[in-house]
Design a protein around this motif. Sequence first.
Motif: not given
Length: 326
Positions: A52-53, A101-104, A108-112
């Motif tokens: 977990p982050n 999948q997302l970092s700070t 949202y375009s980076n979501l696969n």
Amino acid sequence: MNFINPKTDFAFKKIFGSDDSKDILISFLNALLYEAQPVIEDLEIIDPYLAPNIKGIKDTYLDVKAKITGDKTVIIEMQVLNVEYFQQRVLYNATKTYSMQLSTGSGYSNLNPVIALTITDFKMFENMDTVISHFIFKEKTFLVDYLADQFELVFVELPKFNKGLDELETLTDKWIYFMKTAQALQSVPEELGNVQELKQAFKIASTANLNAQELEDLDKREIFIQDQRGSISLATKIALAQGIEQGIEQGIEQGIEQGIEQGIKQGNLRLITRQLERSVGALSPDIQACISQLSVEELESLGEAVLDFATLSDLTAWLQAHNNRQ
């Protein structure tokens, strides 16, 4: 010739998640996700542990995780026991994989897309006869898809598959038959051995190819599963007793509900204590007291971690880490 049981998490990870498993996993996933069509051409097997982050978020342990053609992530879990809140756990693991999948600063375009493939040795959906079921988001009234390509839950219920060896027609049939019967076979059937990836899976699953430590780990896992099944039976009996006793004083419905929870906790506590003593030795009264204070969900997490403990210090570190997160 003997084969390990691919339905146990140890064996499943060895067959489908090891360094030599790439072609096996491609064939397996194409068979179960895409009706044996060669949709997946390549994949990368990656670490299935989801740390977990955010402090306080539950750790996640998966059996196999892979990045497949089209930048999709597939998480795979083999589940033998029908534990409480399992369906919620599947959804939690899938959504966590998607969100992490997302970092700070990432868009949202980076979501696969994420596919959660769950194979069960019990029936999850009694009102459906199909062996493989696919779930996606749809509008409730008009059944319009909502980003159907982004999120999918796939379930394979092994008890619903009843085909014999001479009835196997597709690659999908053959892989499900392998999952369900491999441990009971004495040799590789010709109907399965003519598929190179299945032949390789049998080779990895052969007990003759395991070292002493792997055989010991496998034996521990088999004992754990048998004990857990016994624990479920014990929990049911305790729940009935608790439910009757409390039902007299507080009402049948409330008594049964509390009895079930207490029964499950006591059954799991006895099981996990036995498993810990097998793995790390005798437990001090202080450690036993600390374990007894865990909730049903926390005991389940400890049960999943038991096989990773080699010494008593591993257990105390786990308990300390748990206390720090509270």
